[in-house]
Write an enzyme that holds these catalytic residues in place. Structure first.
Site, PDB file in Angstrom:
ATOM      1  N   THR A 243       0.808  -1.205   0.000  1.00  0.00           N
ATOM      2  CA  THR A 243       0.000   0.000   0.000  1.00  0.00           C
ATOM      3  C   THR A 243       0.848   1.265   0.000  1.00  0.00           C
ATOM      4  O   THR A 243       0.497   2.274  -0.617  1.00  0.00           O
ATOM      5  CB  THR A 243      -0.920  -0.013   1.233  1.00  0.00           C
ATOM      6  OG1 THR A 243      -1.759  -1.145   1.134  1.00  0.00           O
ATOM      7  CG2 THR A 243      -1.769   1.223   1.310  1.00  0.00           C
TER       8      THR A 243
ATOM      9  N   THR B 138       2.074  -4.396   4.469  1.00  0.00           N
ATOM     10  CA  THR B 138       2.023  -4.687   5.905  1.00  0.00           C
ATOM     11  C   THR B 138       1.651  -6.136   6.204  1.00  0.00           C
ATOM     12  O   THR B 138       1.998  -6.649   7.270  1.00  0.00           O
ATOM     13  CB  THR B 138       0.996  -3.768   6.598  1.00  0.00           C
ATOM     14  OG1 THR B 138      -0.276  -3.955   5.971  1.00  0.00           O
ATOM     15  CG2 THR B 138       1.418  -2.317   6.496  1.00  0.00           C
ATOM     16  N   ASP B 139       0.967  -6.798   5.268  1.00  0.00           N
ATOM     17  CA  ASP B 139       0.462  -8.146   5.554  1.00  0.00           C
ATOM     18  C   ASP B 139       1.540  -9.078   6.094  1.00  0.00           C
ATOM     19  O   ASP B 139       1.337  -9.767   7.085  1.00  0.00           O
ATOM     20  CB  ASP B 139      -0.122  -8.786   4.281  1.00  0.00           C
ATOM     21  CG  ASP B 139      -1.581  -8.441   4.077  1.00  0.00           C
ATOM     22  OD1 ASP B 139      -1.966  -7.314   4.436  1.00  0.00           O
ATOM     23  OD2 ASP B 139      -2.334  -9.291   3.558  1.00  0.00           O
TER      24      ASP B 139
ATOM     25  N   LYS C  33       1.661  -7.744  13.116  1.00  0.00           N
ATOM     26  CA  LYS C  33       0.495  -6.951  12.715  1.00  0.00           C
ATOM     27  C   LYS C  33      -0.691  -7.471  13.510  1.00  0.00           C
ATOM     28  O   LYS C  33      -1.147  -8.593  13.289  1.00  0.00           O
ATOM     29  CB  LYS C  33       0.269  -7.085  11.211  1.00  0.00           C
ATOM     30  CG  LYS C  33      -0.890  -6.240  10.701  1.00  0.00           C
ATOM     31  CD  LYS C  33      -1.017  -6.239   9.176  1.00  0.00           C
ATOM     32  CE  LYS C  33      -2.202  -5.395   8.740  1.00  0.00           C
ATOM     33  NZ  LYS C  33      -2.365  -5.337   7.278  1.00  0.00           N
TER      34      LYS C  33
HETATM   35  N1  ASP Z   1      -2.144  -6.347   1.268  1.00  0.00           N
HETATM   36  C1  ASP Z   1      -1.198  -5.249   1.328  1.00  0.00           C
HETATM   37  C2  ASP Z   1      -1.544  -4.349   2.423  1.00  0.00           C
HETATM   38  C3  ASP Z   1      -0.555  -3.285   2.753  1.00  0.00           C
HETATM   39  O1  ASP Z   1       0.360  -2.976   2.051  1.00  0.00           O
HETATM   40  O2  ASP Z   1      -0.703  -2.726   3.819  1.00  0.00           O
HETATM   41  C4  ASP Z   1       0.206  -5.811   1.483  1.00  0.00           C
HETATM   42  O3  ASP Z   1       0.533  -6.330   2.496  1.00  0.00           O
HETATM   43  O4  ASP Z   1       0.985  -5.704   0.613  1.00  0.00           O
END
Ligand code: ASP
Ligand code: ASP
Lengths: 438, 438
Positions: free
Chosen positions: A102, A178-179, A256
């Site tokens: 993201t 973040t995943d 997370k």
């Molecule tokens: N699904 C995305 C979410 C994010 O970037 O926060 C990822 O982990 O790449």
């Protein structure tokens, strides 16, 4: 590749604003958005659009019925990065490695550049403050959502980081989804040996074209942390839901803990390393971290990929353990209940696994606290069956560590010894009382 | 069974204080402790000792080299329960069902009774206060550690509870191991239909013969909760580490979040139902709970046991999904990353699963927050593959619910509808801000 051929055929350029009609299983969908740069690592069969609401969608080229260009991409700025942001003498050097997620999801669209995510213009537009803090070298390594991160990509990132640090960068920031950021942070923590400079993972929970985005502040704080007197891998993300400060979490101790909150990342069984205010103040919250050194970092990247995480639950069948053994897995990390338990009728399968040389490690699905297999008879039976109790390691960290350990040895005694050796802060000698649900 | 024969041979009685020498694989171990009642549900090959440090150990009868009786059990009190604790007019009636776990681990030794865990003497000695609150009917149903709890036992507990409530008990307290208490609480929440009285699960993190035990206060508070104006399933455990008050958590929203702390149980994505002080004060923290009613409870106990929980992680192989499909599993609950994702190369396997009629449900390993498959393209692809997004349900709750739902229908549309219907508070319409890490 298919997508490049398709774009050529239709006269499409990255940055074009288009309307696309897709047909899938008889359903017709219409998308409007900006054509993005085809990801190098993708299969090459998908055209990626940045929708007007800020999200990305991948459309199989074969399912595209119609394309209409609404507005052509603006002609590209031809200025070199170095011309726009000349290096300022006296500032430290920080490399920013883009991997996707993201945090990169605004930065990599509308430009026309091949490596779109971190052009100078985009970075500057998004977060000009960072150029006051450091001379920035941007580098786009991947552009994937982190759910698609893989062990082999961890290795690539590690080598990229090591190369940059050994070639004069004072710190590295890795922009990452973040995943699975915590898994990558663990992997880098184990693979980067003799690290003496900051390696900071950063992401965002809201894409940067949304008003509530955490991308800018997280990036500023991570660049600040990357210039500090610190020599480890850390995750830097919002410390509170409001834009007050960020927290730096040790790479092996972070998780997370919320699907969407900006302060989703938390240190588990450990206190955070530092508080970082975007204005520049860094308050270290503890003393037991590695300071910056001039040591040459090297990558210890042997990883055994035949490892899996299994969660224990009432009703779990022994055949699940057997399956992994039969398929030649070399290591299993169990998320046991409580202090590290499984139903006792599963223990025979676990024993068979260890007898066949599979390393079986126990963690707890409680997440907080410490595994202890000496308290109850189930635990003692697991110990006798050869299970390795992973202290206060997170299941995710134990998983990554076990891959790394098994990359180095398959001798059961050595595996146990290495799993119980603290390499990167993953095991704390005792659990601090003030770390629960913080 | 072997253990009873062994005890007879050696002249051992439950309650005897003994020294036992065990030989296993050439290693000799010496144990001193009190002989416990052989569990009815065990294989019957193990002699269980309560060690002097308070923990239980199971020793295979075949490995016992020597037994020495240090002190014979005190002769049994022959008074009937009713004689020692005559029913007091005016007090409500509460049944206490014993299933085992640490909370029962003092209570079931040293007596000589067959159903040892809840003799009147033991209860009174341990927690005499409860007899001031209610007329207690004790009933030992199992004596197992809760890691050995199984779906079929949930059904037995449910029927026992329903029978008691329909036969005049004003509430039921279920003493249970903490490891899988949340799973059992979920199961009872779905199975007990038209429930109008309190069904309270209680356990302890420290056995009651340790000075720091939480058993007594938890039991007092749970009996108090069982007499209150409340008609749902709840877990009652310490609210803080000190002995101040207990919290009641809704059965579908609770989780053991720490391996050893007394306040390990927490409501996730929800606030607790009530604070309960041992002195009797109950402060309900919300208004949306079912009050006590006179309705007849019934057990809707159809459960499909071919269901499993799978945790997603970087490097997870599609063959893992395939395995469950090939073995005839009817439902899978995935603990995805972030908003509910898996690596995209796994989606084909998931699609195959749903096409073959397997219900695939998505939860998040973040635990806090809500699954949302509409935000990212990975999520949308999962939706297209037929995945059911489980809102803010805990993975453990979704697992139990899916077993229950599949016990009722295997029509994919109905399964989806039922999974997304709120039966027992497992889905909240929106996530309250003040529920994160509380
Ligand atoms: N699904 C995305 C979410 C994010 O970037 O926060 C990822 O982990 O790449
Ligand atoms: N392992 C035990 C622990 C406890 O009772 O707290 C159980 O869950 O039964």
């Amino acid at each position: 590749r298919k997508v490049e051929r398709f774009m050529k055929e239709k006269g499409l350029e990255v940055g074009d604003h288009v309307r696309i009609i897709e047909k899938e299983n008889g359903n017709t969908s219409v998308y409007e958005g900006v054509v993005m740069n085809p990801y190098e690592l993708s299969s090459g069969e998908t055209l990626t659009l940045k929708l007007d609401n800020g999200y990305n969608v991948g459309i199989l080229v074969d399912q595209i019925l119609e394309v209409e260009v609404i507005e052509k991409a603006a002609p590209r700025e031809e200025l070199e990065f170095e011309e726009v942001f000349p290096k300022k003498p006296g500032l430290p050097s920080v490399a920013i490695i883009g991997t996707g997620g993201t945090i990169a999801s605004r930065i990599d669209y509308k430009t026309g550049a091949v490596h779109a995510a971190f052009t100078a213009e985009e970075l500057a537009k998004a977060v000009p403050e960072i150029f006051e803090v450091a001379n920035i070298t941007p580098k786009l390594l991947f552009n994937i959502m982190s759910e698609d991160m893989r062990p082999e990509y961890w290795v690539k990132i590690a080598h990229e980081v090591a190369g940059m640090l050994n070639n004069g960068e004072d710190g590295v920031v890795i922009a990452h989804g973040t995943d699975t950021m915590a898994y990558t942070a663990s992997a880098l923590s184990f693979m980067l040996r003799d690290l003496g400079k900051p390696v900071i993972l950063v992401g965002s929970q809201r894409s940067s074209d949304r008003p509530s985005s955490d991308a800018a502040m997280n990036l500023i704080c991570s660049v600040r942390m990357a210039t500090s007197d610190f020599g480890e891998v850390a995750i830097v993300m919002h410390g509170e839901t409001s834009d007050t400060y960020c927290l730096a979490h040790r790479g092996t101790k972070a998780r997370k803990m919320h699907t969407s909150r900006r302060d989703a990342f938390r240190s588990i069984n450990d206190i955070p390393l530092a508080r970082i205010w975007p204005g520049g103040r860094i308050e270290f919250l503890r003393d037991d971290y590695r300071r910056r050194t001039e040591s040459e970092v090297w990558v210890d990247d042997e990883m055994e990929e035949k490892v899996a995480i299994i969660k224990a639950f009432p009703g779990i069948q022994p055949e699940i353990i057997d399956f992994f053994v039969d398929r030649g897995y070399k290591g299993l990390v169990i998320e046991g209940t409580g202090l590290g338990h499984v139903p006792t009728y599963v223990i025979d399968s676990i024993k068979r696994a260890t007898e066949e040389g599979v390393a079986v490690c126990m963690t707890s699905q409680c997440l907080y606290g410490r595994v202890n297999l000496n308290v109850y008879s189930t635990g003692r039976r697991l110990l006798k069956a050869g299970v390795i109790p992973c202290e206060d390691m997170l299941p995710e960290t134990a998983y990554v560590k076990l891959m790394w350990v098994l990359g180095h040895t398959d001798d059961p005694k050595e595996v146990r010894e290495m799993m119980l050796t603290n390499y990167a802060g993953e095991i704390t000698p005792y659990t601090r009382f003030d770390t629960f649900l913080r």
